[in-house]
Write a protein that holds these residues in place. Sequence first.
Motif, PDB file in Angstrom:
ATOM      1  N   MET A 182       0.034   1.755 -20.852  1.00 16.35           N
ATOM      2  CA  MET A 182      -0.300   1.897 -22.274  1.00 16.35           C
ATOM      3  C   MET A 182      -1.467   2.870 -22.474  1.00 16.35           C
ATOM      4  O   MET A 182      -1.507   3.592 -23.477  1.00 16.35           O
ATOM      5  N   MET A 183      -2.364   2.918 -21.520  1.00 17.99           N
ATOM      6  CA  MET A 183      -3.466   3.888 -21.585  1.00 17.99           C
ATOM      7  C   MET A 183      -2.904   5.312 -21.651  1.00 17.99           C
ATOM      8  O   MET A 183      -3.412   6.156 -22.405  1.00 17.99           O
ATOM      9  N   PHE A 184      -1.877   5.573 -20.860  1.00 20.32           N
ATOM     10  CA  PHE A 184      -1.259   6.900 -20.859  1.00 20.32           C
ATOM     11  C   PHE A 184      -0.766   7.258 -22.262  1.00 20.32           C
ATOM     12  O   PHE A 184      -1.028   8.351 -22.776  1.00 20.32           O
ATOM     13  N   TRP A 185      -0.069   6.324 -22.894  1.00 22.47           N
ATOM     14  CA  TRP A 185       0.516   6.631 -24.209  1.00 22.47           C
ATOM     15  C   TRP A 185      -0.560   6.732 -25.286  1.00 22.47           C
ATOM     16  O   TRP A 185      -0.490   7.609 -26.153  1.00 22.47           O
ATOM     17  N   THR A 186      -1.536   5.828 -25.259  1.00 25.40           N
ATOM     18  CA  THR A 186      -2.550   5.895 -26.313  1.00 25.40           C
ATOM     19  C   THR A 186      -3.407   7.154 -26.153  1.00 25.40           C
ATOM     20  O   THR A 186      -3.849   7.734 -27.142  1.00 25.40           O
ATOM     21  N   GLN A 187      -3.589   7.601 -24.921  1.00 23.98           N
ATOM     22  CA  GLN A 187      -4.386   8.829 -24.719  1.00 23.98           C
ATOM     23  C   GLN A 187      -3.652  10.101 -25.122  1.00 23.98           C
ATOM     24  O   GLN A 187      -4.260  11.055 -25.570  1.00 23.98           O
ATOM     25  N   HIS A 188      -2.343  10.139 -24.890  1.00 24.90           N
ATOM     26  CA  HIS A 188      -1.653  11.432 -24.963  1.00 24.90           C
ATOM     27  C   HIS A 188      -0.630  11.575 -26.083  1.00 24.90           C
ATOM     28  O   HIS A 188      -0.244  12.697 -26.404  1.00 24.90           O
ATOM     29  N   SER A 189      -0.134  10.467 -26.648  1.00 29.32           N
ATOM     30  CA  SER A 189       1.065  10.625 -27.478  1.00 29.32           C
ATOM     31  C   SER A 189       0.811  10.668 -28.986  1.00 29.32           C
ATOM     32  O   SER A 189       1.708  11.015 -29.748  1.00 29.32           O
TER      33      SER A 189
END
Lengths: 403, 403
Positions: free
Chosen positions: A22-29
């Motif tokens: 979820m960190m990946f998505w909240t950071q990049h999307s």
Amino acid sequence: MNERERLEKWKDQIGKELDRVMMFWTQHSLDKDYGGFFTCLAQDGTVYDDLKYIWLQGRQVWMYCRLYRKLPRFHQQEILSAAIAGGEFLLAYACPSADSLKCAFVVTRNGQAVKIQRTIFSECFYVMAMDELWRTTHEERYKKAAEKMMDQIVHWVREDPSGLGKAELPGAAPLNAMAVPMMLLNLVDQLCEGDEDMAKKYEEVGKWSVEKIMQHLQRDGKAILENVSDQGQELPGCLGRHQNPGHAIEAGWFLLRHAIAHSDHSLAQTSVEKFMLLPFLSGWDQEYGGLFSFQDVDGHCPTQLEWNMKLWWPHTEALIAFLLAYQKTRDQRLLEHFEKICDYVFRRFSDPEQGEWFGYLNREGNVALTIKGGPFKGCFHVPRCLYMCEEILSQLLATSNKI
Amino acid sequence: MNERERLEKWKDQIGKELDRVMMFWTQHSLDKDYGGFFTCLAQDGTVYDDLKYIWLQGRQVWMYCRLYRKLPRFHQQEILSAAIAGGEFLLAYACPSADSLKCAFVVTRNGQAVKIQRTIFSECFYVMAMDELWRTTHEERYKKAAEKMMDQIVHWVREDPSGLGKAELPGAAPLNAMAVPMMLLNLVDQLCEGDEDMAKKYEEVGKWSVEKIMQHLQRDGKAILENVSDQGQELPGCLGRHQNPGHAIEAGWFLLRHAIAHSDHSLAQTSVEKFMLLPFLSGWDQEYGGLFSFQDVDGHCPTQLEWNMKLWWPHTEALIAFLLAYQKTRDQRLLEHFEKICDYVFRRFSDPEQGEWFGYLNREGNVALTIKGGPFKGCFHVPRCLYMCEEILSQLLATSNKI
């Protein structure tokens, strides 16, 4: 390790993986300018295309809301705001024509329609997004949007498909493609959570969906076929012989949840034995591990180029299926299948560097596409799987002292 | 070996391979009951599906006629009869509606439409079939059918695409996809062979097609891009960065044939340097050999699952391209590229057991799909390549005493 220790180990690993993903998505999307989400993300999160695929917009809104609503550590304003902005983007741009509820398949960053598919799936993920957004915000207009679209979908599927824009052709007889009743069953599950009125309204749709899925159990109960005739008969050619093990297993857990909710023991048994175990045992690559993407029930070579590639989502669905089946039955064999798939996915799909899983491996299990998101992969299957598995593992550990 | 010996060796090997390949199709693909051809053939020629893809029906009619007409050893009644039966099947069933020339993409064995694509390609292969059938049988109705369809295609492409059934959407600006002018140029080449009236009639279409193909040379002449705007500008996102090396190289030999026919030295040079050498040098897999299917001009990972697979047709087109370029220029480098690709294809795609090549290898060059024919692979690219290369090699050996 004893069984309790094993479950604790998986719960810990899966919970941490969910946080990383979820960190990946909240950071990049997040698209801070137009609302909605970028989903074409490279391995490190770089946006390599800014098109917005409606399936993935709807799924990410659903995922954000569900995590916000169910897991206290995701109860963050940032997640809620992103979900609302995504929902508003869908309300504003998903339907390109004012006269129709037909949704686009993909729109530009600022919401202009690029392509429309002649199917119901964009619409289905719109329903999931709106219903979950209502449950999270309690704003009635989201609930209304979900219900209106759901009724339109049911009309297209069961009454009159002409609004989908697909020409009727003499060589293409009406088809029961498993994806359609599967999606409807999943939507019924979604819409009816804790809501007796909706449960009553959609009870018959749920029953119909189960019957239509059951038609895919063919060959004297020995195989799940992806496409059958509208009357439930096997079809000729590649179309009729086509198998999609991950899809069958996903149908398995949709059916099992329905069976549990309706205390239908016979359906529960069929869902595990026929929709999970059959496709898992025939779809698992004995040589390299992992689930094949497609198979031909008679052993012909599939014509899909990716037939032997290992995709992320059949594996996430199998994890949910076998853990839920184990929770229901406490059959050790099912826990072992869950662990075998866990070993494979954490070794092959998980990316220790960047969060979110790779999506596309070659047959041997090496990364074939380095993208983390694309036209068909967004913030959905991986976090849904990890969230559901964490929840089931928590319940298992909490409710059973015997473990 | 000296150069003459090398050319003789290839001519011998390629001629024998053509015989083996055609034997496979004549033995296994003929539908004696309904006319037309089965193209879904397993490694050993077994029919695993009896659907008829219109592209492949048209291509096989063309191939049979061309070989019958040009190579004495294929001047056989059996081949002519099969081609005529295929042509009659197309005349009877390719267009599902009596009101339109729009062709189906795929029909049932007995000709009922299963699917219609919103593109021009079924129609283009229909034209190739009809024109070549006319040249072979001298029956005027085939010529008329070809010309009528050609004029319809040109109208759809250049005047009004609405008859193709594709909705105009605000986010999808008109596109110059290289496949379209390529196909038109190829059809002009076909229709104008030895026919001054037709050459005059389609001269402007040919010129327009060349210009539209040239728009795909982008980035200061450093890259061929598969999709550009209608005005020839680079497009954003994956669509704009998309490269298809085999397709660019195929365009290269279409352009070179046009350049030779029109004594256009500058176009000949551009076709070799920009449309053949650029995509060959950037598209060849330095690690495992073979041409990648797709690339992204900025080095992002393509989103097509098969991007790193090695498909038969880019390699057949590269063989034609480099041998024709060598014939035109006598540049040794081009002959060396031809030989390098020959080595790869005979080692990887050719099947010593059954005739006809495999079509789909994984990145490492191992067979990923064992089928010999399928929805997109029929009796076309392999025999067209072998026939054209045999013809060029014969000309090289006959006309040059220096070799």
